[in-house]
Write a protein that holds these residues in place. Structure first.
Motif, short mmCIF file in Angstrom:
data_model
loop_
_atom_site.label_atom_id
_atom_site.label_comp_id
_atom_site.label_asym_id
_atom_site.label_seq_id
_atom_site.Cartn_x
_atom_site.Cartn_y
_atom_site.Cartn_z
N ALA A 43 -6.68 -1.35 -5.42
CA ALA A 43 -7.65 -0.40 -4.86
C ALA A 43 -7.00 0.97 -4.90
O ALA A 43 -5.83 1.12 -4.54
N ILE A 44 -7.74 1.99 -5.35
CA ILE A 44 -7.17 3.32 -5.48
C ILE A 44 -8.10 4.36 -4.86
O ILE A 44 -9.30 4.13 -4.70
N PHE A 45 -7.54 5.51 -4.50
CA PHE A 45 -8.35 6.63 -4.05
C PHE A 45 -7.59 7.92 -4.32
O PHE A 45 -6.37 7.93 -4.47
N ASP A 46 -8.33 9.02 -4.39
CA ASP A 46 -7.73 10.34 -4.53
C ASP A 46 -8.62 11.35 -3.82
O ASP A 46 -9.83 11.42 -4.08
N LEU A 47 -8.05 12.09 -2.88
CA LEU A 47 -8.74 13.16 -2.17
C LEU A 47 -7.97 14.44 -2.45
O LEU A 47 -6.82 14.58 -2.03
N GLN B 221 0.83 -1.19 0.00
CA GLN B 221 0.00 0.00 0.00
C GLN B 221 0.87 1.24 0.00
O GLN B 221 1.87 1.32 0.71
N SER B 222 0.48 2.24 -0.80
CA SER B 222 1.23 3.48 -0.85
C SER B 222 0.27 4.66 -0.84
O SER B 222 -0.81 4.60 -1.43
N VAL B 223 0.68 5.73 -0.15
CA VAL B 223 -0.07 6.97 -0.12
C VAL B 223 0.90 8.11 -0.43
O VAL B 223 1.95 8.21 0.19
N THR B 224 0.54 8.94 -1.39
CA THR B 224 1.40 10.04 -1.82
C THR B 224 0.74 11.38 -1.55
O THR B 224 -0.42 11.59 -1.93
N LEU B 225 1.47 12.26 -0.88
CA LEU B 225 1.02 13.64 -0.69
C LEU B 225 1.56 14.46 -1.86
O LEU B 225 2.74 14.43 -2.17
N TYR B 226 0.68 15.21 -2.53
CA TYR B 226 1.10 16.01 -3.67
C TYR B 226 0.37 17.35 -3.65
O TYR B 226 -0.58 17.54 -2.89
N GLY B 227 0.82 18.27 -4.48
CA GLY B 227 0.11 19.55 -4.54
C GLY B 227 0.79 20.58 -5.40
O GLY B 227 1.85 20.35 -5.99
N ILE B 228 0.15 21.74 -5.46
CA ILE B 228 0.66 22.90 -6.18
C ILE B 228 0.39 24.14 -5.34
O ILE B 228 -0.71 24.32 -4.82
N ALA B 229 1.41 24.99 -5.21
CA ALA B 229 1.24 26.31 -4.61
C ALA B 229 1.54 27.34 -5.68
O ALA B 229 2.64 27.35 -6.25
N ASP B 230 0.56 28.19 -5.98
CA ASP B 230 0.68 29.14 -7.08
C ASP B 230 0.21 30.51 -6.62
O ASP B 230 -0.88 30.64 -6.04
N GLY B 231 1.02 31.51 -6.87
CA GLY B 231 0.65 32.87 -6.51
C GLY B 231 1.11 33.86 -7.56
O GLY B 231 2.23 33.75 -8.06
N GLY B 232 0.25 34.81 -7.91
CA GLY B 232 0.62 35.79 -8.92
C GLY B 232 -0.09 37.12 -8.70
O GLY B 232 -1.09 37.21 -7.98
N PHE B 233 0.44 38.15 -9.36
CA PHE B 233 -0.17 39.48 -9.31
C PHE B 233 -1.08 39.64 -10.51
O PHE B 233 -0.66 39.48 -11.66
N GLY C 115 -3.29 17.14 -2.19
CA GLY C 115 -4.09 15.92 -2.26
C GLY C 115 -3.37 14.71 -1.73
O GLY C 115 -2.16 14.71 -1.53
N LEU C 116 -4.16 13.67 -1.50
CA LEU C 116 -3.64 12.36 -1.07
C LEU C 116 -4.05 11.34 -2.13
O LEU C 116 -5.24 11.12 -2.36
N LEU C 117 -3.07 10.74 -2.76
CA LEU C 117 -3.29 9.73 -3.79
C LEU C 117 -2.80 8.39 -3.28
O LEU C 117 -1.63 8.27 -2.86
N GLY C 118 -3.67 7.39 -3.27
CA GLY C 118 -3.29 6.11 -2.68
C GLY C 118 -3.64 4.91 -3.54
O GLY C 118 -4.54 4.97 -4.38
N SER C 119 -2.91 3.83 -3.32
CA SER C 119 -3.21 2.57 -4.00
C SER C 119 -2.78 1.40 -3.13
O SER C 119 -1.84 1.52 -2.33
N GLU C 120 -3.47 0.29 -3.28
CA GLU C 120 -3.13 -0.94 -2.57
C GLU C 120 -3.18 -2.09 -3.57
O GLU C 120 -4.17 -2.26 -4.28
#
Length: 397
Positions: free
Chosen positions: A71-75, A23-35, A58-63
């Motif tokens: 089995a997969i999920f994405d939040l 089983q694996s769970v990955t934390l991922y994301g994007i931080a974006d800021g602009g004028f 987000g949290l992306l997981g699979s088993e």
């Protein structure tokens, strides 16, 4: 006895190690800021912070279940970097929230709030969903009327995506309306096909939504009262199509393709969006209460190009034309938009960007008034043109 205890301990540790490996769970994301600068928001200039790409985590997981089945999920949560507020109408996981099963042989089935199959097949051909500020929304076809840039997700959805067979992939989705005593109310039916062969990518899709005012707009979805349908940021407040909130159904047909030629990638996209059976839905608080039957049709076309001037520097441009044929003898409207951008990669995860947008409008819009420029997610202009630009940075993790 000592040997037996040691062996048992090794077996227990091995079992835990196997479970952790499976089983694996990955934390991922994007931080974006602009004028951001917009020259005309209801007659006033706007200066502020915004995002070219939607900030998220987000949290992306699979088993591994064995036999090639997972089995997969994405939040996935969306947020506004400038204020820390939740996006998508305040939903905790408003971008995506699903669980499912995945098989390399039979395909993937997922349940939850998801991108449409149409979006999977066609969004890559749209500048607004690619480089022209997908988070800001300004780079879309008029008001993102065809939802190619996912202004609206699909909730309570069952989705199937086939494995790729010689570059061909098929996706289908059905969203249950969730209304007692009326199985078809607020339902969404969606199907798409895509093809990839070397530098060539193609995609086409069909999406049909019952009661779109409740089922689609406003981020909450599957509602029986207009308050939640208008409570989010992606509601029908746009002058471009807000007058059609009373539509009993919405149909979207989309087709596009791209071709990579050396450092350049050319893409085209066409969509036909119909707001059908106007006057059917009691869209309280909307513009669209005066129509009694009929269909309003939007035809949109886009041509865009990206060119990698260097491995780190990309230049891009797009032209978009949208025509609304109107309904109930209310005049038609046309919208022309130009997007121009540049992206510079500081690293694999961090980039700088500068993107400009210009839109013009003519004719009579959905409200029966003189058409005005109206960038998606922005308040409309006081006249028939609107100019905006955003400069910032994106970091992926």
């Amino acid at each position: 006895m000592k040997i037996q205890k040691t062996t048992a301990a090794i077996l227990v540790l091995g079992a835990f190690a196997g479970a952790a490996h499976a089983q694996s769970v990955t934390l991922y994301g994007i931080a974006d800021g602009g004028f951001l600068f917009n020259n005309n928001v209801k007659g006033e200039k706007l200066y502020g912070l915004s995002s070219a790409t939607s900030s998220r985590w987000g949290l992306l997981g699979s088993e591994d279940l064995g036999g090639g089945l997972k089995a997969i999920f994405d939040l996935e949560n969306g947020f506004t970097l400038g204020t820390g507020a939740l996006s998508q109408g305040g939903l905790e996981f408003g971008r995506r929230a699903y669980v499912g099963l995945q098989s390399a042989t039979y395909g993937t089935v997922t349940l939850g709030r998801q991108y449409s199959a149409s979006n999977d097949a066609t969004s890559n051909f749209a500048s607004g969903a690619d480089w022209a500020a997908s988070g800001l929304g300004y780079g879309t076809r008029a008001g993102d009327v065809d939802n190619v840039d996912t202004s609206n997700r699909v909730q309570n959805a069952i989705k199937y995506t086939s494995p790729s067979y010689r570059g061909l992939t098929v996706g289908v989705l059905y969203s249950l309306g969730g209304q007692a005593g009326d199985f078809s109310r607020n339902e969404v039916t969606d199907a798409a096909v895509s093809y990839v062969n070397g530098p060539v990518k193609l995609g086409a899709s069909y999406m049909f939504t019952k009661d779109p005012y409740y089922a689609t707009f406003g981020d909450q979805g599957n509602s029986s009262s207009p308050t939640s349908a208008t409570g989010g940021t992606n509601n029908m407040a746009s002058r471009i199509y807000g007058g059609y909130a009373s539509a009993g159904s919405q149909q979207i047909i989309t087709a596009g393709g791209s071709y990579a030629l050396g450092a350049a990638t050319l893409a085209v996209l066409y969509s036909n969006t119909q707001f059908q059976n106007l006057g059917t839905v009691n869209a309280v608080g909307s513009y669209g209460t005066k129509y009694n039957g009929g269909t309003a049709t939007f035809n949109s076309g886009e041509l865009n190009v990206k060119y990698a001037l260097t491995p780190a520097l990309t230049l891009a441009g797009a032209y978009i034309y949208t025509h609304n044929s109107g309904a109930d003898d209310v005049g038609s409207a046309s919208y022309n938009q130009f997007n121009l951008g540049t992206i510079y990669q500081l690293s694999k995860r961090t980039s700088l960007y500068a993107i400009g947008f210009f839109e013009t409008a003519s004719g009579v819009d959905s409200t029966g008034k003189k058409a005005v420029a109206d960038f998606s997610t922005s308040s409309y202009s006081s006249n028939n043109h609107q100019l905006a630009a955003i400069v910032g940075m994106t970091h992926k993790f």
